[in-house]
Design a protein around this motif. Structure first.
Motif, PDB file in Angstrom:
ATOM      1  N   PHE A 116     -81.493   0.260  29.305  1.00  0.00           N
ATOM      2  CA  PHE A 116     -82.626   1.130  29.641  1.00  0.00           C
ATOM      3  C   PHE A 116     -82.800   1.375  31.140  1.00  0.00           C
ATOM      4  N   LEU A 117     -82.283   0.471  31.972  1.00  0.00           N
ATOM      5  CA  LEU A 117     -82.483   0.575  33.417  1.00  0.00           C
ATOM      6  C   LEU A 117     -81.162   0.874  34.121  1.00  0.00           C
ATOM      7  N   PHE A 118     -81.248   1.445  35.314  1.00  0.00           N
ATOM      8  CA  PHE A 118     -80.063   1.878  36.051  1.00  0.00           C
ATOM      9  C   PHE A 118     -80.091   1.355  37.492  1.00  0.00           C
ATOM     10  N   GLN A 119     -78.899   1.245  38.077  1.00  0.00           N
ATOM     11  CA  GLN A 119     -78.740   1.003  39.506  1.00  0.00           C
ATOM     12  C   GLN A 119     -77.616   1.899  39.986  1.00  0.00           C
ATOM     13  N   ARG A 120     -78.000   3.003  40.614  1.00  0.00           N
ATOM     14  CA  ARG A 120     -76.986   3.964  41.037  1.00  0.00           C
ATOM     15  C   ARG A 120     -75.984   3.312  41.982  1.00  0.00           C
ATOM     16  N   GLY A 121     -74.720   3.558  41.723  1.00  0.00           N
ATOM     17  CA  GLY A 121     -73.657   3.018  42.546  1.00  0.00           C
ATOM     18  C   GLY A 121     -73.095   1.696  42.067  1.00  0.00           C
ATOM     19  N   SER A 122     -73.771   1.020  41.130  1.00  0.00           N
ATOM     20  CA  SER A 122     -73.319  -0.296  40.679  1.00  0.00           C
ATOM     21  C   SER A 122     -72.305  -0.182  39.543  1.00  0.00           C
ATOM     22  N   ALA A 123     -71.282  -1.025  39.597  1.00  0.00           N
ATOM     23  CA  ALA A 123     -70.306  -1.089  38.503  1.00  0.00           C
ATOM     24  C   ALA A 123     -70.932  -1.696  37.252  1.00  0.00           C
ATOM     25  N   GLU A 124     -72.082  -2.351  37.414  1.00  0.00           N
ATOM     26  CA  GLU A 124     -72.741  -3.028  36.305  1.00  0.00           C
ATOM     27  C   GLU A 124     -73.801  -2.162  35.630  1.00  0.00           C
ATOM     28  N   SER A 125     -73.879  -0.899  35.994  1.00  0.00           N
ATOM     29  CA  SER A 125     -74.902  -0.013  35.448  1.00  0.00           C
ATOM     30  C   SER A 125     -74.274   1.221  34.834  1.00  0.00           C
ATOM     31  N   LYS A 126     -74.952   1.770  33.837  1.00  0.00           N
ATOM     32  CA  LYS A 126     -74.561   3.088  33.343  1.00  0.00           C
ATOM     33  C   LYS A 126     -74.951   4.134  34.372  1.00  0.00           C
ATOM     34  N   ASP A 127     -74.281   5.272  34.319  1.00  0.00           N
ATOM     35  CA  ASP A 127     -74.626   6.386  35.198  1.00  0.00           C
ATOM     36  C   ASP A 127     -75.867   7.074  34.634  1.00  0.00           C
ATOM     37  N   PRO A 128     -76.943   7.158  35.405  1.00  0.00           N
ATOM     38  CA  PRO A 128     -78.169   7.780  34.884  1.00  0.00           C
ATOM     39  C   PRO A 128     -78.023   9.266  34.583  1.00  0.00           C
ATOM     40  N   ASP A 129     -76.952   9.891  35.072  1.00  0.00           N
ATOM     41  CA  ASP A 129     -76.770  11.332  34.874  1.00  0.00           C
ATOM     42  C   ASP A 129     -75.782  11.670  33.765  1.00  0.00           C
ATOM     43  N   GLU A 130     -75.226  10.654  33.088  1.00  0.00           N
ATOM     44  CA  GLU A 130     -74.238  10.902  32.043  1.00  0.00           C
ATOM     45  C   GLU A 130     -74.613  10.197  30.753  1.00  0.00           C
ATOM     46  N   VAL A 131     -74.208  10.777  29.648  1.00  0.00           N
ATOM     47  CA  VAL A 131     -74.344  10.132  28.347  1.00  0.00           C
ATOM     48  C   VAL A 131     -73.009   9.466  28.041  1.00  0.00           C
ATOM     49  N   LEU A 132     -72.993   8.152  27.976  1.00  0.00           N
ATOM     50  CA  LEU A 132     -71.761   7.409  27.764  1.00  0.00           C
ATOM     51  C   LEU A 132     -71.528   7.145  26.276  1.00  0.00           C
ATOM     52  N   PRO A 133     -70.287   6.810  25.896  1.00  0.00           N
ATOM     53  CA  PRO A 133     -69.970   6.609  24.483  1.00  0.00           C
ATOM     54  C   PRO A 133     -70.873   5.614  23.761  1.00  0.00           C
TER      55      PRO A 133
END
Length: 219
Positions: free
Chosen positions: A79-96
């Motif tokens: 549910f939460l994001f950290q832009r630039g982190s390898a440990e986060s989903k991209d807040p601007d993309e829908v991932l598989p």
């Protein structure tokens, strides 16, 4: 050899875990017997110590914090994001992992709970977080139980009245044991999230590609 290659990570982590538990058992045994000797009490054999509150409380205290960390990490990163982190989903993309599993309904390799659908499919969709939370709860309760046993043994050594498990759960000692581990787990996870923005480790799925820009999110 193929089996070792395909399962090397699990095998190495499993062996490392058992090795560390063995080291903890042997060193803790010596420490506890020295404490017993200092109070004029009889020492424990290794098998007795392995079933003691002193040892099992320490084991489950650490397991509890690890499962708390992993369950919180799985849930929070959904549910939460950290832009630039390898440990986060991209807040601007829908991932598989966010897609509706019905999209892959024709895939013959789809896990059977997804094929079953309904409540089974819904539970499976969140099963990783649910199982990790269940392991945290189980470890918490076992830590409470054996911590109470350890406190009871300490009280008897010092000629004091032992507490019930309920009284021990309300004690500052029990919560100090828990908080001292919980804080370190959240700290280490937070440090990894932030450092993975700027730093790399070539070959690791926990790192972005070496050439990836800092703003790129996800591994």
């Amino acid at each position: 050899m193929r089996f070792l290659r395909d399962n090397g990570l699990t095998i190495v982590l499993g062996v490392a875990t058992l090795t560390m538990i063995g080291g903890m058992l042997l060193t803790g045994w010596q420490i506890y017997n020295q404490e017993l000797a200092d109070h004029g009490a009889s020492s424990l054999g290794l098998s007795q110590y392995a079933m003691s509150g002193h040892f099992l409380s320490a084991v489950f205290e650490n397991w509890e914090s690890e499962f708390l960390q992993m369950s919180a990490y799985v849930v929070l990163t959904a549910f939460l994001f950290q832009r630039g982190s390898a440990e986060s989903k991209d807040p601007d993309e829908v991932l598989p992992q966010d897609e509706d599993p019905a999209i892959c309904a024709a895939d013959p390799d789809m896990p059977w709970p997804v094929k079953a659908g309904g409540i089974v499919g819904s539970i499976y969709a969140y099963s990783l977080g649910l199982v990790l939370m269940a392991l945290f709860l189980a470890s918490f309760l076992l830590h409470l139980r054996y911590s109470a046993y350890a406190a009871d043994a300490q009280a008897r050594l010092h000629g004091q009245m032992p507490m019930t498990i309920t009284e021990h759960m309300a004690s500052t000692q029990f919560w100090f044991e828990s908080f001292q581990n919980w804080q370190s787990e959240f700290l280490s996870t937070g440090v990894l999230v932030v450092l993975s923005i700027f730093l790399r480790f070539r070959g690791s799925p926990e790192s972005k590609p070496v050439s990836a820009p800092h703003r790129e999110t996800g591994s």
